[in-house]
Design an enzyme around this catalytic site. Structure first.
Site, PDB file in Angstrom:
ATOM      1  N   HIS A 255       0.871  -1.185   0.000  1.00 42.73           N
ATOM      2  CA  HIS A 255       0.000   0.000   0.000  1.00 42.73           C
ATOM      3  C   HIS A 255       0.902   1.227   0.000  1.00 42.73           C
ATOM      4  O   HIS A 255       1.549   1.521   1.005  1.00 42.73           O
ATOM      5  CB  HIS A 255      -0.936  -0.026   1.209  1.00 42.73           C
TER       6      HIS A 255
ATOM      7  N   GLU B 131       1.577   3.961   2.694  1.00 47.93           N
ATOM      8  CA  GLU B 131       2.060   3.532   4.015  1.00 47.93           C
ATOM      9  C   GLU B 131       3.588   3.640   4.051  1.00 47.93           C
ATOM     10  O   GLU B 131       4.312   2.655   4.141  1.00 47.93           O
ATOM     11  CB  GLU B 131       1.527   2.130   4.318  1.00 47.93           C
TER      12      GLU B 131
ATOM     13  N   HIS C 197       3.278  -2.898   6.746  1.00 46.63           N
ATOM     14  CA  HIS C 197       2.202  -1.957   6.397  1.00 46.63           C
ATOM     15  C   HIS C 197       2.129  -0.812   7.409  1.00 46.63           C
ATOM     16  O   HIS C 197       2.879  -0.756   8.379  1.00 46.63           O
ATOM     17  CB  HIS C 197       0.854  -2.689   6.414  1.00 46.63           C
TER      18      HIS C 197
ATOM     19  N   GLU D 179       1.861  -3.772  11.395  1.00 51.51           N
ATOM     20  CA  GLU D 179       1.164  -2.496  11.224  1.00 51.51           C
ATOM     21  C   GLU D 179       1.806  -1.419  12.095  1.00 51.51           C
ATOM     22  O   GLU D 179       1.888  -1.575  13.314  1.00 51.51           O
ATOM     23  CB  GLU D 179      -0.307  -2.654  11.623  1.00 51.51           C
TER      24      GLU D 179
END
Ligand code: GEM
Ligand code: ZN
Length: 382
Positions: free
Chosen positions: A174, A177, A266, A342
């Site tokens: 992504h 990110e 991410h 994350e």
């Protein structure tokens, strides 16, 4: 007669740039909009530079369409990052009213940049590729290519000696990110420093690295998709050379070399904490994998205050995992420890830094901490 203030010059015509100017005539109400990803409705990432400012005069910037972004609830508790020199970034208090995001500043200089997170610019990305390739023992194993023809090198630290565990880290599927490639810079830092713990790791394992899986999206200032408008982290069951060559390439190489550990790096818009998501919903999920996940997370909690297990995504129900995600697809395909890491666009509230929030430097340090945990875990992976 009041001299009218010169119109503020708002620019985003550079790599990772993203903003549309609606009306910049009133310095106390500079109205902007975030541009959606190409051929996609996704948007949240922004990055622009304001020039022609009067130092010490107060300016207010308004992202008019924040309420229509991909994760509108993520603006609550979010503060914009800003920089005068594009190296030192700090947080600017920001307010979300359910529709627009506003932030004000009396700048110290006539120019200032604003972004959703500390941008990982193309020049630094290319420098990182060069740094990685120049490391002693690093191999350019294969060269993938994005839809627009940007190189996607697969690096391997290790010579393919039989019996070594194969540890894969990929980042920034992504593209908005950006913390993900900051993290991968920390991986390169750790390889360059070659401390005893890294040497011990490389005695037992090899690192397979893709520093940025989606260079097109990063270049264009996308949040979520590649140049074809595809979410790469939904392409792991049906990747094609035509629409998702980035994933097709990584999968092809994984099948060629094998995987004993996978970390997909991410960032998360909403949750103000560092956390992992795992494969509990996979059809092949087992007590062995559950035990590895638990040991990894516990060890990382002990390694750094910049990780926690309390906050994160809801766990998938047994057999209910979305197998289109990299973490689930690879965990299932190779029956290995497989995690999505994350990092927050906001701050890690277990150890907050009010000046920077979560940052590039903290992402780099987290990589060092995570790799030290991986080094301890290698003997348990199979
Ligand atoms: C997330 S991964 C979502 C994982 N969810 C669960 N429940 N395991 C995505 O792709 O939506 C990663 C990200 O975007 O940061
Ligand atoms: Zn993501």
């Amino acid at each position: 007669m009041h001299a009218t203030a010169p119109i503020v010059d708002i620019r985003a015509d550079f790599d990772t740039g993203n903003i549309q100017v609606l009306d910049a005539s009133d310095p106390t109400d500079i109205r902007l909009a975030i541009r959606p990803d190409t051929r996609s409705g996704h948007f949240q990432w922004f990055h622009f530079r304001a020039k022609g400012l009067q130092p010490q005069q107060r300016y207010t910037f308004v992202l008019d369409n924040a309420g229509q972004s991909s994760y509108p609830n993520a603006w609550a508790g979010y503060d914009t990052v800003a920089s005068y020199d594009q190296f030192n970034w700090f947080r600017v208090p920001s307010e979300y009213d359910g529709q627009a995001l506003r932030f004000s500043i009396a700048p110290e200089h006539s120019e200032i940049s604003f972004a959703y997170f500390e941008p990982y610019r193309e020049a630094r990305h290319l420098q990182l590729l060069a740094r990685a390739q120049a490391l002693p023992g690093m191999q350019l194993l294969a060269q993938g290519s994005s839809l627009e023809g940007r190189e996607i090198p697969l690096f391997r630290m290790g010579d393919g000696t039989a019996g070594k565990r194969k540890l894969w880290l990929i980042a920034q599927q992504h593209p908005g990110e950006h913390m993900a490639e900051w993290f991968m810079e920390g991986v390169v830092d750790a390889l360059e420093q070659s401390k005893p713990w890294m040497q011990a790791l490389l005695q037992q394992a090899e690192l397979y690295l893709v520093l940025n899986v989606n260079p097109d999206g990063a270049f264009h200032g996308h949040l979520r998709t590649n140049a074809a408008g595809r979410d790469l982290n939904r392409a792991w069951q049906d990747a094609t050379r035509e629409e998702t060559p980035e994933v097709h390439f990584v999968l092809e190489q994984m099948d060629r070399y094998g995987v004993d550990l996978f970390v997909d790096v991410h960032g998360d818009e909403e949750i103000p904490h560092v956390f992992t998501a795992a494969c509990e919903g996979n059809p092949g999920y087992s007590p062995r994998i559950a035990g590895l996940e638990s040991a990894f997370c516990q060890a990382l909690c002990e390694q750094t205050a910049d990780f926690q297990q309390t906050h994160g995504y809801n766990r998938d129900l047994p057999g209910q995992a979305n197998m289109r995600l990299a973490c689930n697809a690879i965990g299932q395909r190779f029956d290995c420890l497989s995690l999505t890491l994350e990092m927050p666009f906001k701050d890690h509230l277990d150890a907050p830094d009010p000046r920077t929030g979560w940052s590039g430097a903290r992402s780099r340090q987290l990589a060092q901490d995570l790799l030290q945990v991986v080094a301890q875990m290698v003997p348990q992976l199979r």
